[in-house]
Enzyme design. Structure first.
Site, PDB file in Angstrom:
ATOM      1  NE  ARG A 161      -4.334  -1.841   0.134  1.00  0.00           N
ATOM      2  CZ  ARG A 161      -4.225  -2.980  -0.091  1.00  0.00           C
ATOM      3  NH1 ARG A 161      -3.832  -3.545  -1.015  1.00  0.00           N
ATOM      4  NH2 ARG A 161      -4.977  -3.343   0.097  1.00  0.00           N
ATOM      5  CB  SER A 235      -8.433  -1.018   3.866  1.00  0.00           C
ATOM      6  OG  SER A 235      -9.061  -2.461   4.208  1.00  0.00           O
ATOM      7  CD  GLU A 331      -5.497   1.391   2.417  1.00  0.00           C
ATOM      8  OE1 GLU A 331      -5.229   2.084   1.386  1.00  0.00           O
ATOM      9  OE2 GLU A 331      -5.637   0.497   2.928  1.00  0.00           O
TER      10      GLU A 331
HETATM   11  N1  EPU Z   1     -11.059 -10.238   9.964  1.00  0.00           N
HETATM   12  C1  EPU Z   1     -11.825  -9.992  11.680  1.00  0.00           C
HETATM   13  N2  EPU Z   1     -12.425  -9.191  11.256  1.00  0.00           N
HETATM   14  C2  EPU Z   1     -12.912  -8.233  10.721  1.00  0.00           C
HETATM   15  C3  EPU Z   1     -12.271  -8.277   9.127  1.00  0.00           C
HETATM   16  C4  EPU Z   1     -11.418  -9.376   9.110  1.00  0.00           C
HETATM   17  O1  EPU Z   1     -11.744 -11.169  12.128  1.00  0.00           O
HETATM   18  O2  EPU Z   1     -13.845  -7.189  11.442  1.00  0.00           O
HETATM   19  C5  EPU Z   1     -10.079 -11.560   9.730  1.00  0.00           C
HETATM   20  C6  EPU Z   1     -11.281 -12.589   8.751  1.00  0.00           C
HETATM   21  O3  EPU Z   1     -11.289 -13.116   9.345  1.00  0.00           O
HETATM   22  C7  EPU Z   1      -9.282 -12.896   8.205  1.00  0.00           C
HETATM   23  C8  EPU Z   1      -8.764 -11.953   8.241  1.00  0.00           C
HETATM   24  O4  EPU Z   1      -9.075 -10.652   9.496  1.00  0.00           O
HETATM   25  O5  EPU Z   1      -9.036 -13.750   9.116  1.00  0.00           O
HETATM   26  C9  EPU Z   1      -8.233 -10.853   6.461  1.00  0.00           C
HETATM   27  O6  EPU Z   1      -9.591 -10.959   6.658  1.00  0.00           O
HETATM   28  P1  EPU Z   1     -10.296 -10.105   4.620  1.00  0.00           P
HETATM   29  O7  EPU Z   1      -9.023 -10.951   4.650  1.00  0.00           O
HETATM   30  O8  EPU Z   1     -11.530 -10.275   4.398  1.00  0.00           O
HETATM   31  O9  EPU Z   1      -9.077  -9.366   4.462  1.00  0.00           O
HETATM   32  P2  EPU Z   1      -8.196  -7.798   4.956  1.00  0.00           P
HETATM   33  O10 EPU Z   1      -6.788  -7.989   5.503  1.00  0.00           O
HETATM   34  O11 EPU Z   1      -8.895  -7.204   6.351  1.00  0.00           O
HETATM   35  C10 EPU Z   1      -7.531  -6.322   2.915  1.00  0.00           C
HETATM   36  C11 EPU Z   1      -6.739  -5.351   1.840  1.00  0.00           C
HETATM   37  C12 EPU Z   1      -8.577  -5.171   1.637  1.00  0.00           C
HETATM   38  C13 EPU Z   1      -8.688  -5.961   0.455  1.00  0.00           C
HETATM   39  C14 EPU Z   1      -8.736  -7.116   1.097  1.00  0.00           C
HETATM   40  C15 EPU Z   1      -8.874  -8.812   0.225  1.00  0.00           C
HETATM   41  C16 EPU Z   1      -5.557  -4.046   3.132  1.00  0.00           C
HETATM   42  C17 EPU Z   1      -5.242  -3.272   4.753  1.00  0.00           C
HETATM   43  N3  EPU Z   1      -7.464  -4.312   2.938  1.00  0.00           N
HETATM   44  O12 EPU Z   1      -8.364  -6.939   3.979  1.00  0.00           O
HETATM   45  O13 EPU Z   1      -8.005  -3.548   0.744  1.00  0.00           O
HETATM   46  O14 EPU Z   1      -9.810  -6.253  -0.135  1.00  0.00           O
HETATM   47  O15 EPU Z   1      -7.349  -7.882   1.636  1.00  0.00           O
HETATM   48  O16 EPU Z   1      -8.272  -9.418  -0.662  1.00  0.00           O
HETATM   49  O17 EPU Z   1      -5.084  -4.431   3.303  1.00  0.00           O
HETATM   50  C18 EPU Z   1      -8.760  -1.528   0.599  1.00  0.00           C
HETATM   51  O18 EPU Z   1      -8.010  -1.571   0.644  1.00  0.00           O
HETATM   52  O19 EPU Z   1      -8.951  -0.153   0.611  1.00  0.00           O
HETATM   53  C19 EPU Z   1      -9.577  -2.856   0.818  1.00  0.00           C
HETATM   54  C20 EPU Z   1     -10.825  -3.048   1.096  1.00  0.00           C
END
Ligand code: EPU
Length: 335
Positions: A161, A235, A331
């Site tokens: 990012r 995010s 972010e």
């Molecule tokens: N999780 C929770 N609670 C929550 C959210 C997530 O426990 O409220 C856990 C999920 O269960 C999972 C882990 O956290 O085990 C990761 O969650 P997820 O796969 O949904 O992805 P993320 O890390 O929360 C990132 C990006 C998103 C992108 C997704 C999918 C960042 C900051 N965010 O989110 O990007 O869509 O992966 O690849 O890296 C954005 O940048 O605006 C964005 C939405």
């Protein structure tokens, strides 16, 4: 072109925050941009899709709204195609254009809000794919010298990012175009768990890039609020990286913690999980709060002040720090 004065930025930021800018210029070509810059003495802020910004106050300067448009095929061989894309193109429309023409690689990045110009800036990524792997060049205009520079992939210093445009060269350039190298043959990437299970739910065994895009769209729609309905900027925080030592102690104390060891000897931790554990998920404070399906996303239900959302983000950072000893980083750009 005449500058518009004292304009509300509400329609120009996906958080839907109602602040004003002293001046606004809609940029449709580079000559016009140079002309405006050469006559300007005010502070400048460049707006693409307005999907990664939180305005906490009125802007006492000139907002440049990027509407540079156009997609040019500049080179191709048997395996690859090179597209030079104007930075004001809407990211998801560009992804759809690639899918229609069977240019493969960025289908996992479907439905990410924002513009093409913002994609290298923060090296957008989702579902196992980062845009840096498809960018060969970024063309940018230096805001002071008005000279055009071409940044190679290496020059961009891409990171999670982040890029040189968010670090050393922050606020120095207007990105005018981005060149992408896409594949003519698909290299389907469904390693990210949710895509595979979504494709299975859709009854698809041998997915095309269009199927992958549809699966990503379904997942994003189910987890992330649509900015047209609920103001948000995706995010709000980055997923933090900790040392492997720290990760071991976290896993001992919190066995369920989602953690992703990296090749550089650090471990990435899911910020959404940390925030959820601190009790913020779905919490509402009048007209703003934390999204119910994804704790990384802060939302404006209508009429919220940017300052209130910013203060909530500070409260979240403190709570996560107190519970886990991890300092979350925002972010979203805050102004
Ligand atoms: N999780 C929770 N609670 C929550 C959210 C997530 O426990 O409220 C856990 C999920 O269960 C999972 C882990 O956290 O085990 C990761 O969650 P997820 O796969 O949904 O992805 P993320 O890390 O929360 C990132 C990006 C998103 C992108 C997704 C999918 C960042 C900051 N965010 O989110 O990007 O869509 O992966 O690849 O890296 C954005 O940048 O605006 C964005 C939405």
């Amino acid at each position: 072109m005449a500058l518009q004065k004292n304009i509300s930025l509400q329609p120009l930021n996906t958080f839907g925050i109602n602040v004003k800018t002293k001046e606004l210029a809609i940029i449709k070509d580079v000559a016009e941009l140079k002309n405006i810059l050469s006559n300007n003495l005010s502070p400048i802020y460049i707006l693409g899709g307005g999907s990664n910004i939180l305005f906490t106050k009125d802007f006492d300067g000139l907002i440049l709204k990027n509407k540079l448009k156009g997609i040019q095929l500049i080179n191709e061989n048997n395996n690859e195609v090179y597209l030079k894309v104007a930075s004001g193109e809407i990211w998801h429309e560009f992804v759809c254009y690639c899918i229609e023409n069977n240019y493969c690689g960025i289908e996992n990045l479907s439905l990410i809000p924002g513009s093409v110009g913002a994609s290298p800036m923060q090296n957008i990524g989702a579902y196992g794919v980062e845009v840096k792997d498809f960018i060969t060049e970024v063309e940018a205009l230096h805001l002071k010298s008005l000279k055009t520079t071409h940044f190679s992939t290496n020059d961009c210093e891409f990171d999670y990012r982040s890029s040189i445009f968010k670090t050393k060269e922050k606020d120095n350039y207007f990105i005018t175009a981005v060149t992408f190298k896409l594949n003519k043959q698909p290299n389907i990437n469904t390693s990210y768990g949710a895509i595979q299970s979504e494709l299975e739910a859709m009854g698809i065994r041998n997915p095309t890039i269009k199927d992958v895009s549809n699966a990503v769209i379904n997942i994003r729609k189910s987890k992330l609020p649509d900015p047209k309905e609920i103001g948000n900027a995706g995010s709000f925080f980055k997923n933090p990286s900790v040392s492997n030592e720290k990760a071991i102690s976290l896993k001992t104390n919190f066995p369920d913690i989602p953690n992703y060891p990296q090749s550089n000897g650090t471990t990435k931790i899911a910020a959404g999980w940390l925030i959820e554990q601190c009790g913020f998920k779905g919490k509402t404070y009048g007209n703003y709060g934390v999204h119910k399906n994804q704790a990384l996303v802060l939302v404006n239900y209508g009429g919220a002040k940017g300052k209130d959302i910013y203060d909530l983000s500070s409260e979240i950072i403190n709570a996560v720090n107190n519970k886990f000893g991890i300092e979350l980083e925002r972010e979203v750009n805050v102004i």
